[in-house]
Design an enzyme around this catalytic site. Sequence first.
Site, PDB file in Angstrom:
ATOM      1  N   HIS D 148       6.490  -4.581   0.867  1.00 18.72           N
ATOM      2  CA  HIS D 148       5.078  -4.873   0.601  1.00 18.72           C
ATOM      3  C   HIS D 148       4.216  -4.057   1.563  1.00 18.72           C
ATOM      4  O   HIS D 148       4.710  -3.515   2.547  1.00 18.72           O
ATOM      5  CB  HIS D 148       4.795  -6.364   0.794  1.00 18.72           C
ATOM      6  CG  HIS D 148       5.260  -7.239  -0.324  1.00 18.72           C
ATOM      7  ND1 HIS D 148       6.532  -7.766  -0.365  1.00 18.72           N
ATOM      8  CD2 HIS D 148       4.639  -7.664  -1.455  1.00 18.72           C
ATOM      9  CE1 HIS D 148       6.667  -8.488  -1.462  1.00 18.72           C
ATOM     10  NE2 HIS D 148       5.537  -8.446  -2.151  1.00 18.72           N
ATOM     11  N   LYS D 152       0.780  -7.325   4.940  1.00 18.05           N
ATOM     12  CA  LYS D 152       1.423  -8.604   4.640  1.00 18.05           C
ATOM     13  C   LYS D 152       2.140  -9.108   5.884  1.00 18.05           C
ATOM     14  O   LYS D 152       2.970  -8.409   6.460  1.00 18.05           O
ATOM     15  CB  LYS D 152       2.411  -8.460   3.473  1.00 18.05           C
ATOM     16  CG  LYS D 152       3.014  -9.779   3.020  1.00 18.05           C
ATOM     17  CD  LYS D 152       3.813  -9.612   1.728  1.00 18.05           C
ATOM     18  CE  LYS D 152       4.582 -10.865   1.346  1.00 18.05           C
ATOM     19  NZ  LYS D 152       3.709 -11.988   0.984  1.00 18.05           N
TER      20      LYS D 152
END
Lengths: 237, 237, 237, 237
Positions: D148, D152
């Site tokens: 990600h 994140k």
Amino acid sequence: MTAPIRLLIHGASGRMGQALLRLCNESGNCQVVAAVTRKSPPQRVVDGVPFFAASELSGVPAFDVAIDFSLPEGFDPVLALCVARRAALVSGTTGLSEAQRGELASAASVIPVLWASNFSLGVAVLNELVERAAVALKGWDVDVVEAHHAQKKDAPSGTALTLGEAAAAAGAHVSYASLRAGDIIGEHTVQFSGPGERIELVHRAGSRDIFARGALHAASRIAGKPPAAYRVRDLLD
Amino acid sequence: MTAPIRLLIHGASGRMGQALLRLCNESGNCQVVAAVTRKSPPQRVVDGVPFFAASELSGVPAFDVAIDFSLPEGFDPVLALCVARRAALVSGTTGLSEAQRGELASAASVIPVLWASNFSLGVAVLNELVERAAVALKGWDVDVVEAHHAQKKDAPSGTALTLGEAAAAAGAHVSYASLRAGDIIGEHTVQFSGPGERIELVHRAGSRDIFARGALHAASRIAGKPPAAYRVRDLLD
Amino acid sequence: MTAPIRLLIHGASGRMGQALLRLCNESGNCQVVAAVTRKSPPQRVVDGVPFFAASELSGVPAFDVAIDFSLPEGFDPVLALCVARRAALVSGTTGLSEAQRGELASAASVIPVLWASNFSLGVAVLNELVERAAVALKGWDVDVVEAHHAQKKDAPSGTALTLGEAAAAAGAHVSYASLRAGDIIGEHTVQFSGPGERIELVHRAGSRDIFARGALHAASRIAGKPPAAYRVRDLLD
Amino acid sequence: MTAPIRLLIHGASGRMGQALLRLCNESGNCQVVAAVTRKSPPQRVVDGVPFFAASELSGVPAFDVAIDFSLPEGFDPVLALCVARRAALVSGTTGLSEAQRGELASAASVIPVLWASNFSLGVAVLNELVERAAVALKGWDVDVVEAHHAQKKDAPSGTALTLGEAAAAAGAHVSYASLRAGDIIGEHTVQFSGPGERIELVHRAGSRDIFARGALHAASRIAGKPPAAYRVRDLLD
């Protein structure tokens, strides 16, 4: 503990036959009770396994499953033997005639039989996953990409076509791409492409032993099953 | 701190032009001093940027680099302006005639010019890596696999062909495969397959903004360079 | 046609030594003139290659390069022999002491030497590509992901750390992830992530033979080079 | 042709709410009959959709399914409304309290409800495939790798944990690796490693719209279902 599955290896001097003999001890519950070679075997017993020439086939001891990786001319006798003994047949012999395929289909009403071109456990699972995904992802584009060593002539591979048919059965339009490069044993990717997201299902073969292991796995599962024509994936856990 | 590069954006109302205007502030050292649209602009100044119609091109203020993503009919005036002003030209306008390509080549003796079909920084780097790998891995098989959205008509992509040529320049035999699926923006894989090992070099585009960013990056590097015809990869760090 | 490189294989009874003997004929221009085993060899000549015990090292015929995959206690004699004969040394012997590394460094002023933990040609190329990409893609995030068989204890792999250092040398912040699964021989991915695009550089080992092949490749290139300490990648085409 | 599903969008001014309004026309059989915003909406009708403030919730017209991407304080009223109207609830609101989760569970005896953290159709399918593969590939090593964007914070992602649990349910030992790099929207790979072969199941998110599309898909499937707590994957084709 249950009694081990008694195996007959038919085509024991071929590449697959040798791999089967080498790997059958990996899974604890198999025992090779007879190894059959086309010509007279050089030794009668190797590592505790009794060897027989094809001409001696009728004299082999009792067995539960015959695993056959031989030649078309050797197929009829081993099929007849399995029917006579009510034993299961697992075969990967290629080049069978239409007539032989018909005999195999007939035998399936008497004994459990399994013929496959690819015995890899992973490919069998991949087929099942592709079939499932194609139903759930209706309308997504499907691409099957396969890579094999540069010497492989046919394209797409038989395995790629089988994977594509699994997706097409759910209505997907399937495209194929084939790479022939280096000494790649075999890789298959099925890609599902939808709006804004993708799923890729990949199988990578790292060793040709997986085909022998898959055949042994199938043999251990088919023993004792009702008469029918099975696929590798019908015998998954 | 050095003075910012002064940019002219030619084709400012197109998709790329708008992306260029939106993204030029990301890199600290650019300043758009003129945005040129084909027709009269609805507003004279937007976000501090002065707009001009193509017919007013001769009146734009001093600039260092023109970035041109327009139409073939708009190309000649902006090239002439760059030559007259001794400013650099970065162009991604497609559909240029042979004559226009000749004019561009001639201009390269007077100003720095760069024409490219793919301005992505990553693709430029990939080209360089492929060229290097192909020399070091002589005799390995080379496959270029590219995937784009289902609407893309031509195959292989121009970028795939350029990558393949980079490998072929070192004597490699190159094969191509193209997938057209979903809304994939663009993925290119160059696979080198040798005995017992493989190298895969992959570029994945996640946003079309990378083309505008790459053009801005090229513009910031080409300013002040000697007159010549440059490629994106000639302007890498 | 040039004369073949004359090789001494030191540690000829080990796994790598056997692979070197088996594969040296693949490349046309090598000839093993001596195979040295720790203990007395069971046969004096195998497939035309003369065998010697380590105790007979001083009596081996003239050679151009020694390839050494032995044990730390065998290292000093082969290094001394190479220095005395002015031959090159290619070594992958692990567990060398600080003192031995010092001797190797000193020898590099007299003969060409190469010590490496990974002789794969592909990994050497990957190192070079990573170093180049890291310079051109400044500010992009770098991740090194490696996968090896479940029995491998150390993580990240030495090869992953070397790849990471190649990127870090250009200022990149590098993260590592390690998978230990199945019987994976070795896979290394270096991912460069920038705004809207990514580059992935992948190496897949399909066979342990690549390490022997790489050592043979290095030996064929190091012969005749000036005295110095070389890396595998310094000897690429 | 059946009557379209009547939707209430709760949280219509948020990022997901806006995507739901934008995308609901893609699938032909949905109609937004009410869009509810926390504060008074600036306009009463936008593109034919009537807007309501949260305080006017009781006055919305008849609907079949409420899709709720709001805040914990907005959750109780919309749940109560659905129960009162006997309409289904599809919610992705995060941060619900234990008490609220209890209320949702109770409501499931009266209306069909679905709460999920990831509404992507592809991830739902992947979950199902992983669960199936883990049963068929017992004893294989399982690795979940997710990537990600660098912002994140939590790792592994909630989706990775759910995928891992799907494999662990079949007895697999699961390892996790997380990459945080660039602006990657979300990629999840589940790798099954067995002797000599591997299967990799990969999901790649290319756009955040997939979450809104998945919620709309779930809403179209849940309408008319018996009261129960559903998962996204329970509503696949």
